[in-house]
Design a protein around this motif. Sequence first.
Motif, PDB file in Angstrom:
ATOM      1  N   GLN A 131      30.718  49.443  36.764  1.00  0.00           N
ATOM      2  CA  GLN A 131      29.911  49.120  38.493  1.00  0.00           C
ATOM      3  C   GLN A 131      30.578  47.398  37.909  1.00  0.00           C
ATOM      4  O   GLN A 131      31.156  47.583  39.133  1.00  0.00           O
ATOM      5  CB  GLN A 131      28.590  49.365  37.877  1.00  0.00           C
ATOM      6  N   ILE A 132      30.983  46.454  37.468  1.00  0.00           N
ATOM      7  CA  ILE A 132      30.075  45.272  37.932  1.00  0.00           C
ATOM      8  C   ILE A 132      31.339  44.994  37.175  1.00  0.00           C
ATOM      9  O   ILE A 132      31.991  43.981  37.581  1.00  0.00           O
ATOM     10  CB  ILE A 132      29.436  44.678  36.945  1.00  0.00           C
TER      11      ILE A 132
ATOM     12  N   ASP B 147      36.484  39.711  39.150  1.00  0.00           N
ATOM     13  CA  ASP B 147      37.652  40.031  40.576  1.00  0.00           C
ATOM     14  C   ASP B 147      38.424  40.834  40.933  1.00  0.00           C
ATOM     15  O   ASP B 147      38.560  41.426  41.778  1.00  0.00           O
ATOM     16  CB  ASP B 147      37.167  38.689  41.365  1.00  0.00           C
TER      17      ASP B 147
ATOM     18  N   ARG C 284      37.982  44.644  40.285  1.00  0.00           N
ATOM     19  CA  ARG C 284      37.699  45.648  41.437  1.00  0.00           C
ATOM     20  C   ARG C 284      37.854  46.974  41.209  1.00  0.00           C
ATOM     21  O   ARG C 284      38.762  47.830  42.068  1.00  0.00           O
ATOM     22  CB  ARG C 284      38.130  45.707  42.805  1.00  0.00           C
ATOM     23  N   LEU C 285      36.706  47.362  40.161  1.00  0.00           N
ATOM     24  CA  LEU C 285      37.249  48.563  39.870  1.00  0.00           C
ATOM     25  C   LEU C 285      36.959  49.470  41.103  1.00  0.00           C
ATOM     26  O   LEU C 285      35.623  49.271  41.718  1.00  0.00           O
ATOM     27  CB  LEU C 285      35.958  48.825  38.890  1.00  0.00           C
TER      28      LEU C 285
END
Lengths: 742, 338
Positions: A615-616, A738, A741-742
């Motif tokens: 997610q992150i 950054d 960007r999954l």
Amino acid sequence: MAHYIGTPTSRVDGFAKVTGAAKYAAEFNVPGLVYGSVVTSTIAKGRIARIDLSAALRVEGVLDVLTHENRPTMADNDQAYKDDVAPAGSPFRPLYDGRIMFSGQPIALVVAQTSEIARFAASLVRVDYETDTHITDVHCQREAAIPLKPPGDPIEAMFTPPKTRGRPEQALAAAAVRHAGEYYVPIEHHNPMELFASTVIYDGDGKLTVYDKTQGVQNVQHYLCRVFGMKPEDVRVMSPFVGGAFGSGLRPQFQVVLAVLAARALRRSVRVVLTRPQMYVLGYRPAMIQLIELGANADGTLDAIMHDAITVTSRYEDFFRQETGWSGLLYKCANAGYKHKLARLDLATPCDMRAPSATTALFALESAMDELAVALNLDPLELRLRCYSERDQHNDLPFSSKALRECYRQGATAFGWDKRNPEARSMRDAGDLVGWGMATGVWEALQMPITVRIALSANGHAEVACATSDIGTGSYTIMAQVAADMLGLPLENISINLGDSSLPQSPVEGGSWIAASVSNGIATTADAIRDELLRLAKQMPGSPLANIASGEVTLADGKLISKGDASRSVSITDAMRHAAVDRIEQEKTYNPSNDVTRAHNTHSAIFAEVKVDEQIGVIRVTRVVSAIAAGRILNTKTASSQILGGVVWGIGMALHEETLIDHKVGRIMNANIAEYHVPVNADIHDIKVIFVDEPDDSNPLGIKGLGEIGIVGVAAAIANAVYHATGKRVRDLPITLDKLRL
Amino acid sequence: MISFRYARANDVADAVRQIAGDPDAKFVAGGTNLIDLMKMDVERPTKVIDITRLPLKQVENTPGGGLRIGALVRNSDLAYHPQVEARYPVLASAIMAGASQQLRNMASTGGDLLQRTRCCYFYDTATPCNKRERGSGCSAIAGQNRMHAILGASDACIATHPSDMCVALALLEAKVHVSSASGDRVIAFAEFHRLPGETPERDTNLDAGEIITAVELPPKGFATNYTYLKIRDRLSYAFALVSVAVGLELDGDTINDCRFALGGVAHKPWRDPRAEAALRGRRANAATFADAADVLLRDAKGYAHNTFKIDLARRCISRALMQAARGTPQSQSSKKIA
């Protein structure tokens, strides 16, 4: 007999270091020492129109402020400023004139009774500039980048691209599977822990003893003699301990020039310590844009490699290294072509930084190979094996040794590579995406001429002397190990003297060449000691070693012993006492054989595991295995530390490191170790180092050196693991979250 | 670094007396930020008043059921204080997410509130910066701005507040007790830090001559459903790209009460009542959390290097709310995101 070579011997200077007894350049004190603080330019290009020193000079305790307008005489020709490892061009001359060539350029030195007063007064120097337009962004100079000139000498020839092999364009066009990718590595800085510093002791007669942070005391000595017109006997440069340098200390840096200028101007002892931000103009790993094109046959063998590089240099010197040739060396491929251009920017000249060129080139090449493996639907390790090269194809030579296959095998086994699911995004650990990546590393196994003096006392103690440096790598320790074994003495009977320009000749400590050079230098000189001892022993009445040839005896356990009959021996003490000799001294130069019939390289295989929060996008490097083939390992403990450090740095290169420039003002904006990120403990997890067996006879001791090889390939292994975890290919470093960007 | 006079204050009255009428004087406690800035010539006090001997080192229960933290309580002592660990774990967690052990051993509670931005232009006196020199311009807007604000910024300044502890204090609705020669007052935490507006040189509403004496925590501590999630460019010892403090009160999976605050995104710890209102009474699930994130970020604006923070903040808000709702707060020692 090897009692010490190959063992995990602890550092012989470890106690001195942890107790503070080991002194660094800024720690040598003499009565009357005064302190210099450097004033630096705030513009990137132009001239000093006016420099107002009045407020600084009014501060109580300020002794002088040196500028280009009032400094003592310095040499007025480029040749004087060209140190042993200077690139082509016109070297920077500190405080020479009013020209500004990069932001952060030293423009004045305030000298005061204390460092605090000097630093305060330095903040009061007011400068007006005439500014010129600057360019500091490599992307803006891309079109204006200029091809490398044909090499002017054999050294430059080492750094220019090899000749084209075969017909790479045609082979690429005809390839069954192609990959092309552009890879970017930003400017990176060395950031050694120890600040650059020089303490110049002014002797009454004008002679100078210079304690300097450097990787080459004799390089600094020769440079200072030329720049200041001094005789070698009047300048002694000392550097007994160095708190890391990584290439930033290969060339004489400006603090030593400023300190000597002030000492000569004031006729007293002066210390100059740079601040951390000031160290960001001492040199850096040049930013580079690399285009790699690969053409493969359907069976996974390579048929074409093209490697184009644009690398950064300054306006006044052309610094470049062999960026592109590694691609044509590492894998078997009939057709290979290279281009290298320089982008000249209004920055200080770049310099060598751990494994210069290979670190950056292999990031690009090994990322590209991973991409090719995906295109071929082939395991990345299997692709490397199918492309394995048994010969140096640049010159069509065999390798003196190349155990890379064994690195692949042992590394893969230790890592568990066979359990890898080839699909990207296929492996998971709870909420994390798991990725496994690998890469290859390569570096040169170089040797340089070096001279070693050994003085043996009748009580069985030996002093070993050489002007080389120990930049934290462990030179003191391996030198003591080799000397102990070669002289047949206990380790504690050996004392090592280094980092002093008055000692026998040494090249700068760089290129991973010191371990092989100095160890064989010690062995060469130890042989001369042995011969002299044998001569003395033969003079003893009824000598058990009479009629024995020098090659037939060895030194062990404090004795000269017949190799053929261990019962025939004479102790060192007896031989020397009988001859009424207290001390035997020998000084010999080791000239490595110029073996042009074989290629000499070290290799590595790196396997990395990353876990990426889906997610992150936070990346953790949870495991790294680095398998190294680097000839004979002198000390498994310090060698492991070297490789661990290289892997940690490779993690930093992959995920953290980037020098940020504000191109509007042409100034580095993260010139400190809070904002210039290197890995911290939390970023480092399990790292396993493997040394594979690799006998090599390029020198008598079989040493290849391993200062550089540990970092090479690591960033690519991690980038490839990130791709495997996420399906996202990041071609510009560092891989910050950054960019995922999954 | 400039020459400065050093003075020691014996008690609060002495401290405020010494600083009154001396606009160029500064208090020093832990010194972990002020001394650095003095070395860089950013802060140039002519007088530094050492307040480390003031009797402001107690952590005490208040009659109203809250906790009063003396301004000189060290970060480490506060993070490991049993009352803080038990009743306000989000505060302990936020403190542990910041700086290093050595810095936390020095840094004071009051000083943490007064940390200055880490904007690289603020630190470099060779570049314009409105916060450092009013009217000189903001270099970050068109410069290196990866670390900069996406909320509440102005044309004069896009700096962020660097503190982790303050994000938790904003969540807990702490009160800041201050004293001056003219008396004492209490500042609500939301009113303590300012947005940059046209006066970015002023970080806080602390007036000249005032000293922070204590930070008071109200009783509500969200000790069951909380988290402090900090995302940065390495796994420790870096300032937040985005951090999120969360406190929830749940009834089953319905959100009864909710607060969340962001760090690393604005000139002050960022709370948004509308975003919190969007959560109250709703089910604690991913869709609800995403809605709240959208509300909070509705006016977010990025610059050349930090636009990614908007999406990152959205993901971090959702994740942090989920951590709090599940009762699995982020560990500050394990770097795996819970």
